[in-house]
Design a protein around this motif. Structure first.
Motif, PDB file in Angstrom:
ATOM      1  N   ASP A 352       0.828  -1.205   0.000  1.00 26.80           N
ATOM      2  CA  ASP A 352       0.000   0.000   0.000  1.00 26.80           C
ATOM      3  C   ASP A 352       0.865   1.258   0.000  1.00 26.80           C
ATOM      4  OD1 ASP A 352      -2.215  -1.629   0.063  1.00 26.80           O
ATOM      5  OD2 ASP A 352      -2.528  -1.442   2.233  1.00 26.80           O
ATOM      6  N   LEU A 353       1.922   1.247   0.786  1.00 28.01           N
ATOM      7  CA  LEU A 353       2.773   2.430   0.921  1.00 28.01           C
ATOM      8  C   LEU A 353       3.396   2.839  -0.406  1.00 28.01           C
ATOM      9  CD1 LEU A 353       4.201   4.480   2.830  1.00 28.01           C
ATOM     10  CD2 LEU A 353       6.033   2.775   3.059  1.00 28.01           C
ATOM     11  N   LEU A 354       3.860   1.840  -1.178  1.00 29.41           N
ATOM     12  CA  LEU A 354       4.584   2.146  -2.414  1.00 29.41           C
ATOM     13  C   LEU A 354       3.745   1.919  -3.670  1.00 29.41           C
ATOM     14  CD1 LEU A 354       8.111   0.714  -1.506  1.00 29.41           C
ATOM     15  CD2 LEU A 354       7.318   3.083  -1.437  1.00 29.41           C
ATOM     16  N   GLY A 355       2.481   1.582  -3.504  1.00 26.74           N
ATOM     17  CA  GLY A 355       1.584   1.455  -4.648  1.00 26.74           C
ATOM     18  C   GLY A 355       1.986   0.361  -5.607  1.00 26.74           C
ATOM     19  N   ALA A 356       2.396  -0.798  -5.087  1.00 26.78           N
ATOM     20  CA  ALA A 356       2.854  -1.915  -5.919  1.00 26.78           C
ATOM     21  C   ALA A 356       1.755  -2.957  -6.083  1.00 26.78           C
ATOM     22  CB  ALA A 356       4.088  -2.557  -5.293  1.00 26.78           C
ATOM     23  N   THR A 357       1.912  -3.802  -7.101  1.00 30.85           N
ATOM     24  CA  THR A 357       0.983  -4.908  -7.295  1.00 30.85           C
ATOM     25  C   THR A 357       1.177  -5.970  -6.228  1.00 30.85           C
ATOM     26  OG1 THR A 357       1.317  -4.541  -9.678  1.00 30.85           O
ATOM     27  CG2 THR A 357       0.053  -6.487  -9.029  1.00 30.85           C
ATOM     28  N   HIS A 358       2.454  -6.225  -5.886  1.00 31.88           N
ATOM     29  CA  HIS A 358       2.782  -7.268  -4.917  1.00 31.88           C
ATOM     30  C   HIS A 358       3.625  -6.679  -3.788  1.00 31.88           C
ATOM     31  CE1 HIS A 358       1.580 -10.711  -7.515  1.00 31.88           C
ATOM     32  NE2 HIS A 358       1.940  -9.877  -8.498  1.00 31.88           N
ATOM     33  N   GLY A 359       3.342  -7.132  -2.579  1.00 31.65           N
ATOM     34  CA  GLY A 359       4.183  -6.826  -1.426  1.00 31.65           C
ATOM     35  C   GLY A 359       4.844  -8.097  -0.951  1.00 31.65           C
ATOM     36  N   LEU A 360       6.147  -8.038  -0.681  1.00 34.34           N
ATOM     37  CA  LEU A 360       6.916  -9.196  -0.220  1.00 34.34           C
ATOM     38  C   LEU A 360       7.665  -8.782   1.048  1.00 34.34           C
ATOM     39  CD1 LEU A 360       8.177 -12.059  -0.647  1.00 34.34           C
ATOM     40  CD2 LEU A 360       9.907 -10.936  -2.074  1.00 34.34           C
TER      41      LEU A 360
END
Length: 427
Positions: A352-360
């Motif tokens: 959410d913070l970086l507006g990415a499709t995937h968080g790992l």
């Protein structure tokens, strides 16, 4: 041709210098199809050098020595070769004259300007009776080539920038001439992650048994930092024919290894993950605790990573997980920072913070002591993407540096497998 390597020098035995020459020579010899069966290090001892040469020639067609050709009293390779051959040393007049010219030039210019070379420098012009000197265009110590028994001995300086050209220009051509019709050797490297080396070997046991009586191609396993490489090597008259020999073995390996196989040859795990994401038009952000930025570093080592990788956040302290990634403070208090719940929340937060499709995300215990009652090597991986949230827990086997390195591999491989299992979501 069967070849053995013999490195000479107390400095190698005592660990003052790492024997990188053996690794370099091993690669060169493998590439031309030589059968390298042994690589040995001996100290500055004439009798030991002679013994190892004699023993080597009893097993191999050629013994290649590095080191011990300098001018000082502990440079004893010349004497060792002479002892193995049962001959004395002779002073080569041409080599001596050449050395005297070089040292006179150094006395006029350069770092030795104004000084006279000590007489011991001319020991480098001594060669065993019946031996031939090999030219050294970048240094003062000539190499040696000598036939002993039914084989041949080559001696080269231990200084790499002198040894490399001498091998390439003098030793290798002579080896190939003695070997007869040359064979081209090619290698195909298959790369796996997330499985033990023994599991990989067991999966390919049938192929190994089938190939054993043939001896061409061959299969070798190389494990490092949680990954296992399978090197398939074949020899033939030309590259195309050699690759044709490899094809059925590679196909059998692909079937046996399945999803554990992520790439071939120069592929990297991080490069594979980024490529999978790029093919889907998706992006990635990472949150790290125990790896302290190593995961983001591996990803950004890949040229063009910025097209996919949004960025990373290192939340090493527990409170930073809450303040930077929005991990619920109550969750951290009840489940702990080293938990699957924390890993999933970190992945969701950085996504959410970086507006990415995937968080790992990765969190765990690198060592050397336990944390929150969890043992050293505990690793939790969190992944959040269009298909939902997944977590994976692993017990790593190493000390602090290895645990951190293994954690990066485990996280990348967990995401790779997730992307392979879950197709791209429309819209």
């Amino acid at each position: 041709m069967r070849v053995e390597l013999l490195a000479v020098g107390d400095e190698l035995l005592f660990g003052d210098i790492v024997n990188g020459n053996a690794a370099w020579l091993g690669r060169q010899l493998a590439d031309v199809g030589a059968l390298l069966r042994m690589s040995t290090v001996v100290g500055d001892d004439v009798e030991m050098i002679a013994t190892r040469i004699t023993e080597g020639l009893g097993r191999a067609d050629a013994v290649i020595l590095t080191g011990g050709l300098g001018p000082t009293q502990d440079d004893l390779t010349r004497e060792g070769i002479a002892r193995a051959a049962g001959v004395g040393l002779r002073r080569d007049a041409f080599l001596e004259a050449m050395l005297r010219r070089r040292f006179r030039a150094l006395a006029r210019e350069g770092p030795a300007a104004g000084s006279q070379a000590p007489e011991m420098n001319y020991r480098q012009a001594d060669v065993p009776e019946g031996a031939e000197p090999l030219p050294n265009e970048v240094g003062t110590a000539p190499g040696i080539r000598m036939k002993i028994m039914d084989g041949v001995v080559y001696a080269m300086p231990g200084v790499p920038h002198e040894m490399y050209p001498m091998f390439t220009e003098s030793v290798l051509p002579d080896l190939l001439r003695r070997a007869g019709e040359p064979a081209v050797v090619v290698h195909r490297v298959l790369r796996t992650a997330g499985v033990w080396e023994s599991v990989v070997a067991q999966a390919l046991a049938g192929e190994i048994d089938r190939l054993a009586p043939i001896g061409n191609p061959t299969i070798a396993f190389l494990a490092s930092n949680g990954q296992t490489r399978i090197r398939i090597s074949a020899r033939a008259g030309d590259r195309a024919a050699a690759y044709k020999i490899i094809e059925p073995v590679e196909e059998a390996a692909r079937v046996a290894l399945g999803i554990a196989l992520y790439g071939v040859d120069d592929d990297s795990l991080e490069g594979t993950v980024l490529r999978l994401l790029a093919d889907r038009g998706e992006t990635l952000a990472v949150a790290e605790s125990l790896t302290g930025g190593l995961l983001a570093g591996r990803l950004t080592d890949v040229p063009g990573a910025s097209a996919v990788f949004r960025g990373g956040v290192v939340t090493y302290a527990t409170d930073a997980k809450a303040s930077l990634l929005g991990v619920d403070a109550e969750l951290l208090a009840t489940s702990g920072a080293v938990s699957t719940q924390a890993a999933e929340a970190m992945a969701a937060g950085v996504r959410d913070l970086l507006g990415a499709t995937h968080g790992l995300a990765v969190t765990g215990v690198a060592g050397p002591t336990e944390l929150e009652g969890k043992p050293v090597g505990t690793l939790h991986i969190g992944m959040v993407g269009p298909s939902g949230a997944l977590t994976r827990s692993v017990q790593l086997p190493g000390d602090r540096p290895r645990n951190r390195a293994y954690a990066v591999v485990q996280a990348l491989d967990a995401l790779r497998r997730t992307l392979a299992v879950h197709p791209c979501q429309p819209g």
